[in-house]
Design a protein around this motif. Structure first.
Motif, PDB file in Angstrom:
ATOM      1  N   GLY A   1       5.105  51.654  48.340  1.00  0.00           N
ATOM      2  CA  GLY A   1       3.660  51.817  48.239  1.00  0.00           C
ATOM      3  C   GLY A   1       3.191  52.376  46.918  1.00  0.00           C
ATOM      4  N   MET A   2       1.875  52.414  46.760  1.00  0.00           N
ATOM      5  CA  MET A   2       1.273  52.841  45.504  1.00  0.00           C
ATOM      6  C   MET A   2       1.538  54.318  45.191  1.00  0.00           C
ATOM      7  SD  MET A   2      -0.126  50.227  44.143  1.00  0.00           S
ATOM      8  CE  MET A   2      -0.838  48.611  44.497  1.00  0.00           C
ATOM      9  N   GLY A   3       1.897  55.095  46.191  1.00  0.00           N
ATOM     10  CA  GLY A   3       2.123  56.516  45.971  1.00  0.00           C
ATOM     11  C   GLY A   3       3.319  56.844  45.103  1.00  0.00           C
ATOM     12  N   ILE A   4       4.179  55.856  44.850  1.00  0.00           N
ATOM     13  CA  ILE A   4       5.381  56.103  44.054  1.00  0.00           C
ATOM     14  C   ILE A   4       5.457  55.177  42.839  1.00  0.00           C
ATOM     15  CG2 ILE A   4       6.905  54.458  45.243  1.00  0.00           C
ATOM     16  CD1 ILE A   4       7.798  58.117  44.397  1.00  0.00           C
ATOM     17  N   ALA A   5       4.511  54.239  42.715  1.00  0.00           N
ATOM     18  CA  ALA A   5       4.573  53.201  41.681  1.00  0.00           C
ATOM     19  C   ALA A   5       3.903  53.661  40.389  1.00  0.00           C
ATOM     20  CB  ALA A   5       3.911  51.925  42.183  1.00  0.00           C
ATOM     21  N   ALA A   6       4.642  53.555  39.291  1.00  0.00           N
ATOM     22  CA  ALA A   6       4.119  53.946  37.979  1.00  0.00           C
ATOM     23  C   ALA A   6       4.400  52.842  36.976  1.00  0.00           C
ATOM     24  CB  ALA A   6       4.769  55.243  37.516  1.00  0.00           C
ATOM     25  N   GLY A   7       3.646  52.838  35.882  1.00  0.00           N
ATOM     26  CA  GLY A   7       3.858  51.811  34.872  1.00  0.00           C
ATOM     27  C   GLY A   7       3.384  52.253  33.506  1.00  0.00           C
TER      28      GLY A   7
ATOM     29  N   ASN B   1      -1.001  61.910  47.058  1.00  0.00           N
ATOM     30  CA  ASN B   1       0.382  61.943  46.591  1.00  0.00           C
ATOM     31  C   ASN B   1       0.409  61.865  45.053  1.00  0.00           C
ATOM     32  OD1 ASN B   1       3.068  61.479  45.966  1.00  0.00           O
ATOM     33  ND2 ASN B   1       3.358  59.886  47.493  1.00  0.00           N
ATOM     34  N   PRO B   2       0.983  62.859  44.375  1.00  0.00           N
ATOM     35  CA  PRO B   2       1.006  62.838  42.911  1.00  0.00           C
ATOM     36  C   PRO B   2       2.271  62.227  42.306  1.00  0.00           C
ATOM     37  CG  PRO B   2       1.779  64.959  43.641  1.00  0.00           C
ATOM     38  CD  PRO B   2       1.509  64.141  44.903  1.00  0.00           C
ATOM     39  N   LEU B   3       3.192  61.725  43.142  1.00  0.00           N
ATOM     40  CA  LEU B   3       4.499  61.315  42.628  1.00  0.00           C
ATOM     41  C   LEU B   3       4.413  60.147  41.657  1.00  0.00           C
ATOM     42  CD1 LEU B   3       6.854  61.751  45.711  1.00  0.00           C
ATOM     43  CD2 LEU B   3       6.564  63.257  43.730  1.00  0.00           C
ATOM     44  N   ALA B   4       3.483  59.213  41.873  1.00  0.00           N
ATOM     45  CA  ALA B   4       3.360  58.087  40.944  1.00  0.00           C
ATOM     46  C   ALA B   4       2.945  58.583  39.559  1.00  0.00           C
ATOM     47  CB  ALA B   4       2.350  57.066  41.462  1.00  0.00           C
ATOM     48  N   ALA B   5       2.022  59.542  39.511  1.00  0.00           N
ATOM     49  CA  ALA B   5       1.599  60.109  38.226  1.00  0.00           C
ATOM     50  C   ALA B   5       2.734  60.900  37.589  1.00  0.00           C
ATOM     51  CB  ALA B   5       0.369  60.997  38.416  1.00  0.00           C
ATOM     52  N   ILE B   6       3.517  61.589  38.400  1.00  0.00           N
ATOM     53  CA  ILE B   6       4.671  62.333  37.893  1.00  0.00           C
ATOM     54  C   ILE B   6       5.711  61.364  37.327  1.00  0.00           C
ATOM     55  CG2 ILE B   6       6.632  63.760  38.605  1.00  0.00           C
ATOM     56  CD1 ILE B   6       4.658  65.167  40.556  1.00  0.00           C
ATOM     57  N   CYS B   7       5.929  60.263  38.042  1.00  0.00           N
ATOM     58  CA  CYS B   7       6.861  59.237  37.552  1.00  0.00           C
ATOM     59  C   CYS B   7       6.343  58.586  36.269  1.00  0.00           C
ATOM     60  CB  CYS B   7       7.092  58.178  38.617  1.00  0.00           C
ATOM     61  SG  CYS B   7       8.086  58.742  40.020  1.00  0.00           S
ATOM     62  N   ALA B   8       5.019  58.423  36.163  1.00  0.00           N
ATOM     63  CA  ALA B   8       4.444  57.879  34.930  1.00  0.00           C
ATOM     64  C   ALA B   8       4.731  58.804  33.756  1.00  0.00           C
ATOM     65  CB  ALA B   8       2.938  57.679  35.098  1.00  0.00           C
ATOM     66  N   GLY B   9       4.655  60.109  34.003  1.00  0.00           N
ATOM     67  CA  GLY B   9       5.015  61.072  32.962  1.00  0.00           C
ATOM     68  C   GLY B   9       6.467  60.938  32.554  1.00  0.00           C
ATOM     69  N   GLY B  10       7.341  60.681  33.540  1.00  0.00           N
ATOM     70  CA  GLY B  10       8.740  60.468  33.240  1.00  0.00           C
ATOM     71  C   GLY B  10       8.961  59.228  32.389  1.00  0.00           C
ATOM     72  N   LEU B  11       8.255  58.145  32.723  1.00  0.00           N
ATOM     73  CA  LEU B  11       8.339  56.931  31.904  1.00  0.00           C
ATOM     74  C   LEU B  11       7.897  57.200  30.475  1.00  0.00           C
ATOM     75  CD1 LEU B  11       6.893  54.100  34.209  1.00  0.00           C
ATOM     76  CD2 LEU B  11       9.269  54.425  33.510  1.00  0.00           C
ATOM     77  N   MET B  12       6.861  58.014  30.332  1.00  0.00           N
ATOM     78  CA  MET B  12       6.364  58.361  29.000  1.00  0.00           C
ATOM     79  C   MET B  12       7.431  59.103  28.204  1.00  0.00           C
ATOM     80  SD  MET B  12       2.983  60.599  27.990  1.00  0.00           S
ATOM     81  CE  MET B  12       3.741  62.150  28.496  1.00  0.00           C
ATOM     82  N   LEU B  13       8.108  60.050  28.826  1.00  0.00           N
ATOM     83  CA  LEU B  13       9.163  60.785  28.130  1.00  0.00           C
ATOM     84  C   LEU B  13      10.313  59.858  27.743  1.00  0.00           C
ATOM     85  CD1 LEU B  13       9.455  64.217  29.994  1.00  0.00           C
ATOM     86  CD2 LEU B  13       8.162  63.649  27.926  1.00  0.00           C
ATOM     87  N   GLU B  14      10.658  58.934  28.611  1.00  0.00           N
ATOM     88  CA  GLU B  14      11.702  57.951  28.291  1.00  0.00           C
ATOM     89  C   GLU B  14      11.304  57.159  27.053  1.00  0.00           C
ATOM     90  OE1 GLU B  14      15.065  55.616  28.377  1.00  0.00           O
ATOM     91  OE2 GLU B  14      14.684  57.318  29.712  1.00  0.00           O
ATOM     92  N   TYR B  15      10.040  56.745  27.015  1.00  0.00           N
ATOM     93  CA  TYR B  15       9.528  55.988  25.875  1.00  0.00           C
ATOM     94  C   TYR B  15       9.563  56.817  24.588  1.00  0.00           C
ATOM     95  CZ  TYR B  15       6.239  53.389  22.968  1.00  0.00           C
ATOM     96  OH  TYR B  15       5.654  52.704  21.939  1.00  0.00           O
ATOM     97  N   LEU B  16       9.311  58.107  24.706  1.00  0.00           N
ATOM     98  CA  LEU B  16       9.314  58.994  23.538  1.00  0.00           C
ATOM     99  C   LEU B  16      10.721  59.341  23.069  1.00  0.00           C
ATOM    100  CD1 LEU B  16       6.399  61.422  24.509  1.00  0.00           C
ATOM    101  CD2 LEU B  16       6.380  59.741  22.648  1.00  0.00           C
ATOM    102  N   GLY B  17      11.719  58.923  23.824  1.00  0.00           N
ATOM    103  CA  GLY B  17      13.095  59.190  23.438  1.00  0.00           C
ATOM    104  C   GLY B  17      13.709  60.403  24.116  1.00  0.00           C
ATOM    105  N   GLU B  18      12.944  61.044  25.005  1.00  0.00           N
ATOM    106  CA  GLU B  18      13.456  62.202  25.750  1.00  0.00           C
ATOM    107  C   GLU B  18      14.089  61.714  27.055  1.00  0.00           C
ATOM    108  OE1 GLU B  18      13.671  65.107  24.534  1.00  0.00           O
ATOM    109  OE2 GLU B  18      12.349  64.955  22.779  1.00  0.00           O
ATOM    110  N   SER B  19      15.161  60.956  26.908  1.00  0.00           N
ATOM    111  CA  SER B  19      15.765  60.269  28.051  1.00  0.00           C
ATOM    112  C   SER B  19      16.333  61.230  29.086  1.00  0.00           C
ATOM    113  CB  SER B  19      16.865  59.318  27.564  1.00  0.00           C
ATOM    114  OG  SER B  19      16.326  58.345  26.692  1.00  0.00           O
ATOM    115  N   GLU B  20      16.949  62.309  28.647  1.00  0.00           N
ATOM    116  CA  GLU B  20      17.548  63.254  29.581  1.00  0.00           C
ATOM    117  C   GLU B  20      16.478  63.926  30.434  1.00  0.00           C
ATOM    118  OE1 GLU B  20      20.814  66.941  29.642  1.00  0.00           O
ATOM    119  OE2 GLU B  20      20.009  66.217  27.725  1.00  0.00           O
ATOM    120  N   ALA B  21      15.377  64.295  29.800  1.00  0.00           N
ATOM    121  CA  ALA B  21      14.268  64.900  30.544  1.00  0.00           C
ATOM    122  C   ALA B  21      13.673  63.906  31.526  1.00  0.00           C
ATOM    123  CB  ALA B  21      13.200  65.399  29.573  1.00  0.00           C
TER     124      ALA B  21
END
Length: 352
Positions: free
Chosen positions: A259-265, A293-313
């Motif tokens: 569902g949308m509660g976990i989907a980020a892009g 549910n804030p998990l999709a927004a939290i996951c979006a933040g994680g995707l952003m960090l991956e994009y910035l090169g902070e892969s471990e975080a």
């Protein structure tokens, strides 16, 4: 010196500010643990500003946002604003003017999340859709003839350029190579009916494929893709497609991942500004109730960090979310999680 990142934040409408608050909370915790700093710059673009000023985006907005490498978006859509005004005036305008030509949508089933597909587990659903984000039917080409009469004609044109198609395909091959899981890239199209647009897509796809011998190049019609998403999602690794088909199949992807509660892009310009967001809308009926549910927004933040090169975080955030879905939450649905919005954000941050 520790790395520092400036992040533009558009919390937006409805529950957008609530989920972005939790995403920022988790991002700050990740930054503290992994030794980098984040400077968040907030913008009030959205329905409330439009209703107050009559202005969707000020003239200076695009130029100012262009200075950021990444943006974090909550949600756009206000019940008192006619549909299309904010979506076109903010979302589509930023995508087009900042040339965010890639839409990146991971589709991954997390532990403990209810999947609507019988007998499918997290081992079966873990793929990524890469959607061309600035051309196709969404380019806005077309018009009316004899509008409002019985003889009215409406034309909507799909614009596909060799440059736009090839850069999207090339990004997909590079992403598949870096992901290094299934090493299979599937082109999703409709070559048997859309014989101009997808002739270009198919030719470009197989020409670029010659440069990536380690990647298996595959093709499927969009209608077949929707069937196999439901029956055999484990067949897919990375999928690349055009704007309209990508829009449709990523919503189906969101449903099979729970569902949308976990989907980020992410809306990505590898050479410019990229924007990351939860896929769900502004959910105005839940605004201010602290139950979304804030998990999709939290996951979006994680995707952003991956994009910035902070892969471990980024991986640590994903692991924290997986722990929360597997061990703590009763449901992903608003009001049924067993915890408030802020409590869920606290739990993820504390896992870091």
């Amino acid at each position: 010196m520790p790395k520092s990142y400036d992040i533009g934040v558009i919390a937006g409408d409805g529950t957008g500010p609530e989920v972005i608050r939790e995403s920022v909370k988790v991002l700050r915790a990740a930054a503290q643990r992994f030794g980098f700093s984040l400077n968040f710059v907030e913008y009030d673009f959205g329905g409330a500003r439009y209703l107050k000023t009559g202005e969707v985006l000020p003239e200076s907005a695009v130029g100012e946002l262009r200075k950021f490498k990444t943006l974090l978006l909550g949600a756009i859509g206000h019940p008192d604003v006619k549909p299309g005004i904010l979506e076109k005036g903010i979302l589509l305008r930023l995508r087009f003017e900042l040339d965010m030509y890639i839409n990146l949508r991971p589709v991954k089933l997390f532990p403990g999340v209810e999947c609507p597909l019988k007998d499918k587990t997290p081992a079966d659903i873990d793929f990524v859709v890469i959607r061309e984000n600035t051309e196709g039917l969404y380019a806005g080409a077309g018009g009316f003839f004899k509008k409002g009469t019985p003889d009215e004609v409406a034309v909507q044109e799909s614009i596909n350029t060799r440059k736009g198609v090839e850069r999207c395909i090339r990004y997909a091959f590079e992403y598949c190579k870096k992901r290094n899981i299934g090493n299979k890239l599937t082109l999703c199209g409709k070559t048997n009916v859309l014989t101009y647009a997808f002739d270009l897509w198919e030719r470009a796809f197989y020409e670029v494929a010659k440069e990536y011998p380690s990647i298996k190049a595959d093709y499927a019609h969009v209608d077949a893709i929707t069937m196999w998403f439901v029956k055999n999602p484990e067949w897919f690794d990375v999928i690349v497609t055009d704007n309209m088909f990508g829009d449709i199949i990523t919503d189906l992807g969101a449903m099979i991942q729970g569902g949308m509660g976990i989907a980020a892009g992410g809306n990505i310009n590898p050479e410019g500004t990229s924007m990351f967001e939860p896929i769900g809308g502004s959910a105005p009926k839940y605004t201010g109730k602290n139950i979304i549910n804030p998990l999709a927004a939290i996951c979006a933040g994680g995707l952003m960090l991956e994009y910035l090169g902070e892969s471990e975080a980024a991986k640590t955030i994903e692991n924290a979310v997986m722990h929360i879905t597997g061990e703590r939450l009763k449901s992903l649905a608003a009001g049924n999680m067993g915890f408030s919005t802020s409590e869920v954000g606290d739990m993820v941050a504390n896992c870091l």
